[in-house]
Design a protein around this motif. Structure first.
Motif, mmCIF file in Angstrom:
data_model
loop_
_atom_site.group_PDB
_atom_site.id
_atom_site.type_symbol
_atom_site.label_atom_id
_atom_site.label_comp_id
_atom_site.label_asym_id
_atom_site.label_seq_id
_atom_site.Cartn_x
_atom_site.Cartn_y
_atom_site.Cartn_z
ATOM 1 N N TYR A 94 0.845 -1.202 0.000
ATOM 2 C CA TYR A 94 0.000 0.000 0.000
ATOM 3 C C TYR A 94 0.876 1.246 0.000
ATOM 4 C CZ TYR A 94 -3.956 -3.027 1.044
ATOM 5 O OH TYR A 94 -4.926 -4.004 0.982
ATOM 6 N N TYR A 95 0.405 2.282 -0.692
ATOM 7 C CA TYR A 95 1.167 3.526 -0.772
ATOM 8 C C TYR A 95 0.228 4.663 -1.171
ATOM 9 C CZ TYR A 95 0.929 2.463 -5.761
ATOM 10 O OH TYR A 95 0.477 2.161 -7.018
ATOM 11 N N HIS A 125 8.089 3.270 -3.416
ATOM 12 C CA HIS A 125 6.983 4.224 -3.523
ATOM 13 C C HIS A 125 7.175 5.425 -2.593
ATOM 14 C CE1 HIS A 125 4.596 1.593 -6.095
ATOM 15 N NE2 HIS A 125 4.924 0.589 -5.302
ATOM 16 N N ASN A 126 8.415 5.582 -2.076
ATOM 17 C CA ASN A 126 8.758 6.726 -1.204
ATOM 18 C C ASN A 126 7.936 6.754 0.080
ATOM 19 O OD1 ASN A 126 10.691 7.793 -3.062
ATOM 20 N ND2 ASN A 126 9.010 8.676 -4.256
ATOM 21 N N PHE A 156 13.667 6.751 9.754
ATOM 22 C CA PHE A 156 12.225 6.779 9.510
ATOM 23 C C PHE A 156 11.573 7.966 10.218
ATOM 24 C CE2 PHE A 156 7.858 5.273 10.612
ATOM 25 C CZ PHE A 156 7.350 5.257 9.328
ATOM 26 N N ARG A 157 11.955 8.222 11.447
ATOM 27 C CA ARG A 157 11.404 9.355 12.189
ATOM 28 C C ARG A 157 11.828 10.673 11.566
ATOM 29 N NH1 ARG A 157 13.047 8.598 17.777
ATOM 30 N NH2 ARG A 157 15.063 9.378 17.050
ATOM 31 N N GLU A 158 13.088 10.775 11.134
ATOM 32 C CA GLU A 158 13.554 12.002 10.505
ATOM 33 C C GLU A 158 12.792 12.266 9.206
ATOM 34 O OE1 GLU A 158 15.658 14.081 11.962
ATOM 35 O OE2 GLU A 158 15.680 12.673 13.650
ATOM 36 N N TYR A 159 12.450 11.208 8.507
ATOM 37 C CA TYR A 159 11.696 11.339 7.265
ATOM 38 C C TYR A 159 10.289 11.871 7.547
ATOM 39 C CZ TYR A 159 9.767 9.935 2.699
ATOM 40 O OH TYR A 159 9.162 9.922 1.453
#
Length: 221
Positions: A94-95, A125-126, A156-159
């Motif tokens: 999913y994206y 899918h970014n 992941f958190r920084e993103y």
């Protein structure tokens, strides 16, 4: 074979020498007392060469016609490997499509479903950023409820910090929906470096369920 050919050459030279001697003898001896040297030498030459050549040819044919060793056969009961030996499992990734609040999805085939493989699929899918790693992943059953625990690297958190509230909602929904469906689970807890995931927009201390309000509904195929 080389030795036999050499012998044939020597024999020819010998016969020719004998023929020359025979001719000189014919000049001094009577014809009725000495056999015809020309006929004798020719017969010897032909017979000798035919014998040697026929023997060599017989051996050559025997070597060429020698039965080849049977091809090595696979042991009984061992089957050849085919593309069908490794069964692949189809999962749904999913994206967000960026133009709608509804999640898009695609099917992906994997020989083995792992947290790392799912994260790699989401990366295309970014949904996660390059460098996001799986620190740990666990499955557990408690009171008949299957739960997942996914711990990701701080990347992941920084993103998520670069996202708007809507963007963050799509990312969390995509990760949760992908993992829950792939493992047939009902809840998932996402942490970062072993700690509860917190952003500027929300805190995700509680397990995430498909019925949670953070999910974008309905999910489109």
């Amino acid at each position: 074979m080389k030795n036999r050919k050499l012998m044939a050459v020597i024999l020819v030279l010998t016969v020719l020498a004998l023929a020359a001697c025979g001719n000189r003898v014919e000049e001094t001896a009577a014809m009725d007392n000495i056999p015809d040297s020309e006929t004798s030498t020719s017969d010897i030459l032909v017979d000798s060469l035919e014998f040697l050549l026929s023997e060599d040819a017989t051996k050559t044919d025997g070597e060429e016609q020698a039965p080849e060793e049977d091809a090595e056969q696979a042991p009984e009961g061992e089957e050849e490997l085919t593309d069908e030996t490794s069964e692949q499992k189809e999962v749904t990734i999913y994206y967000g499509n960026g133009a709608s609040e509804m999640l898009s999805s695609e099917k992906a085939a994997m020989e083995q479903v792992t947290a790392e493989k799912l994260i790699e699929a989401l990366l295309r899918h970014n949904i996660v950023s390059l460098g996001t790693k799986v620190n740990s992943f666990e499955e557990e059953d408690a009171d008949g409820v299957k739960r997942l625990k996914l711990d990701l690297s701080k990347t992941f958190r920084e993103y998520l910090k670069t996202m708007t509230q809507e963007g963050e909602k799509i990312i969390i929904s995509s990760v949760a929906a992908t993992f829950l469906e792939a493992y047939g689970a009902e809840e998932i807890t996402i942490t970062v470096e072993g700690k509860a995931l917190e952003t500027e927009h929300a805190s995700y201390e509680e397990p995430i369920r498909l019925s949670s309000e953070i999910f974008v509904a309905p999910i489109a195929e």
